[in-house]
Design an enzyme around this catalytic site. Structure first.
Site, PDB file in Angstrom:
ATOM      1  CE  LYS A 156      -4.190  -1.438   7.622  1.00 11.00           C
ATOM      2  NZ  LYS A 156      -4.564  -2.641   7.321  1.00 11.00           N
TER       3      LYS A 156
ATOM      4  CE  LYS B  16      -3.360  -5.364   0.118  1.00 12.50           C
ATOM      5  NZ  LYS B  16      -3.494  -6.553   0.982  1.00 12.50           N
TER       6      LYS B  16
ATOM      7  NE  ARG C 187       1.008  -7.359  10.876  1.00  7.31           N
ATOM      8  CZ  ARG C 187       0.598  -8.751  10.682  1.00  7.31           C
ATOM      9  NH1 ARG C 187       1.302  -9.566  11.214  1.00  7.31           N
ATOM     10  NH2 ARG C 187      -0.321  -9.002   9.961  1.00  7.31           N
TER      11      ARG C 187
ATOM     12  CD  GLU D  73      -0.508  -2.471   5.026  1.00  5.37           C
ATOM     13  OE1 GLU D  73      -1.457  -2.196   5.221  1.00  5.37           O
ATOM     14  OE2 GLU D  73       0.111  -3.727   4.466  1.00  5.37           O
TER      15      GLU D  73
ATOM     16  CG  ASP E 289      -0.143  -7.120   1.649  1.00  7.40           C
ATOM     17  OD1 ASP E 289      -0.503  -5.945   1.793  1.00  7.40           O
ATOM     18  OD2 ASP E 289      -0.835  -7.940   1.277  1.00  7.40           O
TER      19      ASP E 289
ATOM     20  CG  ASP F  24      -2.112  -2.731   1.798  1.00  8.77           C
ATOM     21  OD1 ASP F  24      -0.927  -2.430   1.426  1.00  8.77           O
ATOM     22  OD2 ASP F  24      -2.512  -3.634   2.459  1.00  8.77           O
TER      23      ASP F  24
ATOM     24  CG  ASP G 246      -5.932  -1.382   4.508  1.00  5.13           C
ATOM     25  OD1 ASP G 246      -6.810  -2.105   5.041  1.00  5.13           O
ATOM     26  OD2 ASP G 246      -4.705  -1.807   4.249  1.00  5.13           O
TER      27      ASP G 246
END
Length: 513
Positions: free
Chosen positions: A273, A285, A359, A357, A355, A278, A296
């Site tokens: 990933k 968030k 996956r 995202e 959020d 993010d 991230d």
């Protein structure tokens, strides 16, 4: 910003000389083991005591030392003009416990922190054990040294420049182990470094460039897809997550083949990933939760660093690394809650939370691997769910797998490498939560969050042996703790390199038997 301007890890050299007799080295470290009747001085201590004319056992008794791992008894040295090594000024007697690899990894990190800014150190700590102990010591000394600075005048402190590994023969076999340990710890260092770079520098294009540079330096083949190519080829997850950012997404493929037996070698695909920042997107968030989100992309950093290190660990498999990279930002073009995206391969996803995202980009990578690369095994790694931190705290990563042998290999490698994971269930009872009225699945089906995220990804593995490493629990270290330094951890690089460097990494795994 040039990464070459950053702090560099220590260099290592092998020597069969006792540490106190290495000319020109000002700091000497010898091991102290735990014993039934008190601490026991290890290799190198007898020569040191003879050189100094001091009873080191009495020094330990006066300090009430126990030999516990990481314990340090320091002795300043004066009047050394008559010694072969007249530069000697400090002695560190460092506890190594029972002398296990874990003990030496931690003792190595302790040594690194006690010798900051020194030019050189001579250490006989790793002489208490075998090659695994040597490798663990190098890993600890390297990673305990890690630092990151963007100060105008450079970092406040620098790692020790060189560590001489004393009482260790510089033969071909030991040199090979040292090279492997340096490569493994270097991959973890590189992962931490990339995760530490702030997101105003670390755009998707920048991260892709860093991955390509490292891979090509290792002699590996690379391919990079830009935003137009991603859209044309149907990478709906990567494009959707990245569409709100000024810096467009990228997709990097890195290919490794072993020097011998490449045609018959089994094929593993790693997917990491790569969310360079993010914000949560429109499902934004809280401000405090964004502070660490420059890291991230740790999964992608780990995969990139692992790929570049594969030649040095003599990996016997073909390995492909895939890095789906995007920034999850907020703008008028951001993906909206309620949007339906088409993932690579055609499966549709209703985005009920922007959020969730990570996956979405991983799903594209997995589906692409199944469609184009014909792998025998798939492994993805990601700082994916806050639920994993709730479940496991901040010292253990999460492991999901649909193949028991693969799970066992990864679990064992994590234990050996000092990056422990805990296997979590792919509970079919929660599969129904993924249901969407308008798409094949919902990207945010609710709790238990780590499990439902893994179940979402499972639909993209093509039925292949697959493992999912959710490292959100260990993506950041809250404070210095032996080889872990406060901040991004790069967790997973050592685990994956230990696994991929085994003689038979896929023994007993699915169709790879």
């Amino acid at each position: 910003m040039s990464l070459q301007q950053q702090v560099s890890p220590p260099e290592f050299a092998l020597s069969d000389v006792a540490p106190s007799r290495l000319v020109g080295v000002g700091i000497v470290a010898v091991p102290v083991l735990t014993g039934e009747d008190g601490p026991l001085l290890g290799p190198g201590a007898a020569e040191l005591a003879e050189d100094l004319g001091i009873d080191l056992t009495q020094v330990l008794e006066a300090a009430e030392a126990t030999g516990e791992t990481g314990e340090v008894t320091e002795l300043p040295v004066v009047g050394t003009s008559d010694l072969a090594n007249s530069a000697l000024s400090r002695v560190l007697m460092i506890g190594v416990g029972a002398g296990t690899p874990t003990d030496l990894r931690r003792a190595g990190a302790t040594l690194a922190r006690r010798t900051t800014n020194a030019d050189a150190v001579a250490s006989s700590l790793s002489a208490v054990g075998d090659d695994d102990v040597l490798a663990a010591f190098v890993e600890g000394a390297t990673l305990g040294s890690f630092g990151f600075s963007m100060r105008k005048d450079g970092p406040r402190d620098r790692p020790v420049g060189r560590i001489a590994i004393a009482l260790t023969a510089n033969d071909e076999e030991r040199a090979a182990w040292l090279r492997r340990a340096v490569a493994t710890s270097g991959a973890s260092w590189q992962s931490r470094l990339l995760a530490s770079v702030p997101s105003n520098i670390k755009t998707p294009a920048w991260l892709a460039e860093q991955a390509v540079t490292a891979a090509e330096a290792a002699g590996l083949k690379t391919t990079v897809l830009d935003e137009k190519q991603l859209a044309e080829r149907g990478f709906g997850g990567v494009v959707g997550v990245g569409q709100g950012a000024a810096a467009p997404p990228r997709f990097v493929q890195i290919d490794y083949k072993p020097e011998k037996g490449a045609r018959k070698a089994k094929h593993v695909v790693l997917v990491g990933k790569g969310i360079t920042f993010d914000s949560g997107g429109l499902s934004i968030k809280p401000g405090q939760s964004m502070v660490t989100m420059k890291r991230d992309m740790t999964g992608a950093a780990v995969v990139a660093a692992v790929m570049a290190a594969l030649p040095d660990v003599d990996c016997p498999l073909r390995v492909t690394g895939l890095l789906p990279i995007a920034e999850n930002s907020v703008s008028g073009t951001s993906m909206r809650p309620g949007d339906v995206i088409t993932q690579y391969g055609g499966r549709t996803t209703e985005v009920t939370n922007t959020d969730a995202e990570g996956r979405l980009v991983l799903a594209d990578g997995l589906a692409y691997a199944v469609d184009k690369l014909d792998p025998d095994v798939l492994v993805d790694i990601a700082t994916l769910t806050g639920a994993m931190k709730v479940a496991l705290g901040q010292h253990t990563g999460g492991l999901f797998a649909n193949d028991d042998a693969l799970a066992a290999h990864l679990d064992e490698s994590g234990a050996r490498a000092g990056e422990r994971v805990w296997r979590m269930p792919l509970s079919e009872e929660y599969e129904g939560k993924l249901a969407s009225k308008v798409a094949d699945s919902d990207n945010a089906p609710g709790g238990p969050g780590a499990i439902t995220a893994a179940l979402f990804l499972q639909h993209f593995n093509g039925g292949l042996p697959w493992a999912h490493l959710d490292i959100a629990s260990v993506g950041d270290a809250p404070q210095d703790y032996f080889e872990w330094t406060e901040g991004p951890t790069g967790f997973g690089a050592r685990l994956l390199l230990d696994w991929l460097g085994q003689a038979e990494p896929l023994a007993g795994v699915g169709r790879a038997d």
